[in-house]
Design a protein around this motif. Structure first.
Motif, PDB file in Angstrom:
ATOM      1  N   GLY A 152       0.814  -1.214   0.000  1.00 14.48           N
ATOM      2  CA  GLY A 152       0.000   0.000   0.000  1.00 14.48           C
ATOM      3  C   GLY A 152       0.841   1.255   0.000  1.00 14.48           C
ATOM      4  O   GLY A 152       0.523   2.235  -0.687  1.00 14.48           O
ATOM      5  N   VAL A 153       1.946   1.248   0.770  1.00 11.50           N
ATOM      6  CA  VAL A 153       2.840   2.401   0.800  1.00 11.50           C
ATOM      7  C   VAL A 153       3.458   2.630  -0.578  1.00 11.50           C
ATOM      8  O   VAL A 153       3.552   3.768  -1.049  1.00 11.50           O
ATOM      9  N   VAL A 154       3.870   1.552  -1.244  1.00 11.14           N
ATOM     10  CA  VAL A 154       4.463   1.679  -2.581  1.00 11.14           C
ATOM     11  C   VAL A 154       3.464   2.276  -3.553  1.00 11.14           C
ATOM     12  O   VAL A 154       3.785   3.204  -4.320  1.00 11.14           O
ATOM     13  N   VAL A 155       2.230   1.788  -3.545  1.00 17.49           N
ATOM     14  CA  VAL A 155       1.184   2.325  -4.437  1.00 17.49           C
ATOM     15  C   VAL A 155       0.956   3.806  -4.153  1.00 17.49           C
ATOM     16  O   VAL A 155       0.880   4.636  -5.061  1.00 17.49           O
ATOM     17  N   LEU A 156       0.852   4.136  -2.876  1.00 14.44           N
ATOM     18  CA  LEU A 156       0.586   5.525  -2.487  1.00 14.44           C
ATOM     19  C   LEU A 156       1.710   6.456  -2.930  1.00 14.44           C
ATOM     20  O   LEU A 156       1.463   7.528  -3.500  1.00 14.44           O
ATOM     21  N   LEU A 157       2.945   6.049  -2.703  1.00 19.11           N
ATOM     22  CA  LEU A 157       4.072   6.918  -3.035  1.00 19.11           C
ATOM     23  C   LEU A 157       4.309   7.007  -4.538  1.00 19.11           C
ATOM     24  O   LEU A 157       4.758   8.038  -5.035  1.00 19.11           O
ATOM     25  N   LEU A 158       4.001   5.954  -5.268  1.00 24.98           N
ATOM     26  CA  LEU A 158       4.087   6.042  -6.727  1.00 24.98           C
ATOM     27  C   LEU A 158       3.090   7.074  -7.254  1.00 24.98           C
ATOM     28  O   LEU A 158       3.386   7.820  -8.182  1.00 24.98           O
ATOM     29  N   GLY A 159       1.918   7.121  -6.611  1.00 21.92           N
ATOM     30  CA  GLY A 159       0.929   8.116  -7.005  1.00 21.92           C
ATOM     31  C   GLY A 159       1.356   9.531  -6.670  1.00 21.92           C
ATOM     32  O   GLY A 159       0.908  10.486  -7.303  1.00 21.92           O
ATOM     33  N   ARG A 160       2.219   9.680  -5.673  1.00 21.58           N
ATOM     34  CA  ARG A 160       2.692  11.006  -5.278  1.00 21.58           C
ATOM     35  C   ARG A 160       4.013  11.370  -5.938  1.00 21.58           C
ATOM     36  O   ARG A 160       4.687  12.299  -5.526  1.00 21.58           O
ATOM     37  N   GLY A 161       4.394  10.601  -6.967  1.00 23.17           N
ATOM     38  CA  GLY A 161       5.564  10.984  -7.758  1.00 23.17           C
ATOM     39  C   GLY A 161       6.863  10.371  -7.307  1.00 23.17           C
ATOM     40  O   GLY A 161       7.928  10.921  -7.563  1.00 23.17           O
ATOM     41  N   LEU A 162       6.812   9.202  -6.660  1.00 20.65           N
ATOM     42  CA  LEU A 162       8.045   8.564  -6.217  1.00 20.65           C
ATOM     43  C   LEU A 162       8.961   8.254  -7.389  1.00 20.65           C
ATOM     44  O   LEU A 162      10.170   8.437  -7.323  1.00 20.65           O
ATOM     45  N   ALA A 163       8.349   7.792  -8.498  1.00 18.03           N
ATOM     46  CA  ALA A 163       9.169   7.391  -9.645  1.00 18.03           C
ATOM     47  C   ALA A 163       9.944   8.562 -10.227  1.00 18.03           C
ATOM     48  O   ALA A 163      11.059   8.412 -10.728  1.00 18.03           O
ATOM     49  N   SER A 164       9.359   9.772 -10.167  1.00 20.91           N
ATOM     50  CA  SER A 164      10.023  10.931 -10.747  1.00 20.91           C
ATOM     51  C   SER A 164      10.856  11.704  -9.732  1.00 20.91           C
ATOM     52  O   SER A 164      11.606  12.605 -10.099  1.00 20.91           O
ATOM     53  N   ALA A 165      10.711  11.364  -8.436  1.00 25.43           N
ATOM     54  CA  ALA A 165      11.475  12.059  -7.398  1.00 25.43           C
ATOM     55  C   ALA A 165      12.900  11.532  -7.404  1.00 25.43           C
ATOM     56  O   ALA A 165      13.126  10.331  -7.252  1.00 25.43           O
ATOM     57  N   ARG A 166      13.840  12.419  -7.582  1.00 27.16           N
ATOM     58  CA  ARG A 166      15.236  12.005  -7.672  1.00 27.16           C
ATOM     59  C   ARG A 166      15.962  12.287  -6.367  1.00 27.16           C
ATOM     60  O   ARG A 166      15.981  13.409  -5.886  1.00 27.16           O
ATOM     61  N   GLY A 167      16.539  11.253  -5.821  1.00 27.00           N
ATOM     62  CA  GLY A 167      17.372  11.388  -4.638  1.00 27.00           C
ATOM     63  C   GLY A 167      18.674  10.653  -4.888  1.00 27.00           C
ATOM     64  O   GLY A 167      18.719   9.662  -5.610  1.00 27.00           O
ATOM     65  N   SER A 168      19.743  11.129  -4.307  1.00 27.56           N
ATOM     66  CA  SER A 168      21.039  10.500  -4.558  1.00 27.56           C
ATOM     67  C   SER A 168      21.093   9.124  -3.899  1.00 27.56           C
ATOM     68  O   SER A 168      20.416   8.862  -2.908  1.00 27.56           O
ATOM     69  N   LEU A 169      21.913   8.258  -4.476  1.00 29.12           N
ATOM     70  CA  LEU A 169      22.097   6.927  -3.906  1.00 29.12           C
ATOM     71  C   LEU A 169      22.667   7.032  -2.492  1.00 29.12           C
ATOM     72  O   LEU A 169      22.255   6.299  -1.590  1.00 29.12           O
ATOM     73  N   LEU A 170      23.587   7.967  -2.284  1.00 29.90           N
ATOM     74  CA  LEU A 170      24.171   8.164  -0.958  1.00 29.90           C
ATOM     75  C   LEU A 170      23.090   8.518   0.048  1.00 29.90           C
ATOM     76  O   LEU A 170      23.050   7.973   1.161  1.00 29.90           O
ATOM     77  N   GLY A 171      22.194   9.455  -0.319  1.00 31.38           N
ATOM     78  CA  GLY A 171      21.130   9.856   0.588  1.00 31.38           C
ATOM     79  C   GLY A 171      20.229   8.695   0.954  1.00 31.38           C
ATOM     80  O   GLY A 171      19.881   8.503   2.133  1.00 31.38           O
ATOM     81  N   ASP A 172      19.861   7.886  -0.047  1.00 33.39           N
ATOM     82  CA  ASP A 172      18.990   6.748   0.228  1.00 33.39           C
ATOM     83  C   ASP A 172      19.682   5.702   1.095  1.00 33.39           C
ATOM     84  O   ASP A 172      19.057   5.088   1.963  1.00 33.39           O
ATOM     85  N   LEU A 173      20.978   5.488   0.869  1.00 35.80           N
ATOM     86  CA  LEU A 173      21.716   4.522   1.686  1.00 35.80           C
ATOM     87  C   LEU A 173      21.821   4.992   3.137  1.00 35.80           C
ATOM     88  O   LEU A 173      21.717   4.191   4.071  1.00 35.80           O
ATOM     89  N   LEU A 174      22.021   6.295   3.330  1.00 39.54           N
ATOM     90  CA  LEU A 174      22.081   6.832   4.688  1.00 39.54           C
ATOM     91  C   LEU A 174      20.740   6.664   5.402  1.00 39.54           C
ATOM     92  O   LEU A 174      20.690   6.303   6.587  1.00 39.54           O
ATOM     93  N   ILE A 175      19.643   6.899   4.681  1.00 38.60           N
ATOM     94  CA  ILE A 175      18.313   6.738   5.277  1.00 38.60           C
ATOM     95  C   ILE A 175      18.053   5.269   5.592  1.00 38.60           C
ATOM     96  O   ILE A 175      17.483   4.933   6.637  1.00 38.60           O
ATOM     97  N   LEU A 176      18.484   4.379   4.699  1.00 36.23           N
ATOM     98  CA  LEU A 176      18.314   2.949   4.952  1.00 36.23           C
ATOM     99  C   LEU A 176      19.096   2.525   6.199  1.00 36.23           C
ATOM    100  O   LEU A 176      18.612   1.714   6.999  1.00 36.23           O
ATOM    101  N   ALA A 177      20.293   3.073   6.387  1.00 39.71           N
ATOM    102  CA  ALA A 177      21.060   2.779   7.596  1.00 39.71           C
ATOM    103  C   ALA A 177      20.341   3.321   8.826  1.00 39.71           C
ATOM    104  O   ALA A 177      20.334   2.691   9.898  1.00 39.71           O
TER     105      ALA A 177
END
Length: 314
Positions: A146-171
């Motif tokens: 459900g979260v994936v569907v919701l965020l895709l609708g809010r532009g997740l696919a077009s939202a650009r974030g750096s790989l470093l930023g995403d890795l830091l958030i995952l940590a």
């Protein structure tokens, strides 16, 4: 016998109503954390925002401890665990989160934090804190979808974030998973107020070494009112109210049942954007939000996964 069992189940559900209501409040507060963090970092470095947040919240927790009956300091045997929880909550989780958020997007951060319930569930299974349940597993995966569907609708696919930023958030998510899982028996033993206060004061103390380099009082006090209000939001609502609710809930139900509520945050953020910012609502909100609610419901209706942790008398 059947009637008494039914009455016991109904009584338990009624007693948990307050817990779930508190968790919904925690979700609403946490949904604003992404926005408050982004706003504060428009004018101040991430380390300065985190430092002020924990110094202010630690001050409030010290006042809470002063007026809370019982011991003011943790037992000496628990100091190592308190420092570990403080390290996870402060320097590790929040430093990684804010630095990651400064290089990524709120949508990416929300999606990565949606992995929290799955991580908590798997770690709880590995540590023997919970038992495997097909209903809980299905509920967690349904909410994540459900979260994936919701965020895709809010532009997740077009939202650009750096790989470093995403890795830091995952940590940061990984640290929060460990903090939640390991914090449950601690909160059950010492209560939500003392356990939260001790861990958050420890987090602030662990950040003291960077104070001379990052406090920046002149720059902070000259920041705009919205930036200062964002820091106050993070310190008072996120770090005090939301953390107290989180540990309170951990004393009542299993860690995975608490963590699953974090998947409601993206839907809550979307509703807030509609009410406050006038953003339009799309079908993804109905579908994604419905899946999240179904997942939460499935997880909460699963058989109890762990017995209660005995509370120590103080």
């Amino acid at each position: 016998m059947g009637a008494s069992t039914s009455e016991a189940v109904s009584s338990r559900q009624a007693s948990l109503g307050g817990v779930y209501a508190a968790l919904l409040l925690q979700v609403m507060i946490s949904a604003g954390t992404y926005l408050a963090g982004k706003r504060a970092m428009e004018e101040l470095p991430p380390v300065t925002v985190v430092l002020w947040r924990f110094l202010l919240s630690a001050t409030i927790f010290c006042l809470l401890l002063a007026f809370t009956p019982g011991p003011k300091l943790p037992p000496r045997s628990e100091w190592r665990r308190v420092l570990m929880l403080g390290l996870l909550a402060g320097p590790i989780n929040q430093m990684l989160f804010f630095y990651g958020l400064s290089h990524s997007t709120a949508a990416h951060a929300a999606l990565l934090y949606a992995l929290t319930p799955l991580g908590v569930y798997l770690l709880s299974l590995a540590r023997g804190h919970e038992r495997a349940s097909s209903r809980s597993t299905l509920g967690i995966l349904t909410a994540l979808a459900g979260v994936v569907v919701l965020l895709l609708g809010r532009g997740l696919a077009s939202a650009r974030g750096s790989l470093l930023g995403d890795l830091l958030i995952l940590a940061a998510v990984s640290a929060w998973v460990v903090y939640t899982t390991e914090g449950k028996p601690f909160a059950a033993a010492y209560g939500p107020v003392r356990s939260t206060s001790w861990s958050m004061v420890a987090a602030a103390l662990l950040l003291v070494p960077v104070t001379p380099f990052a406090l920046a009082p002149t720059r902070t006090l000259s920041a705009s009112s919205p930036a200062l209000a964002s820091i106050a939001y993070l310190a008072v609502l996120t770090s005090v109210v939301a953390y107290l609710i989180w540990y309170y809930a951990l004393t009542k139900v299993s860690a995975s049942r608490v963590a699953i509520f974090s998947n409601l945050q993206p839907a809550m953020t979307a509703l807030a954007a509609w009410l406050v910012l006038g953003e339009s609502l799309h079908w993804e909100l109905a579908v994604g939000g419905g899946l999240v609610l179904a997942g939460v419901r499935l997880t909460q209706s699963a058989p109890p996964l762990a017995g209660p942790v005995p509370v120590e008398e103080s």
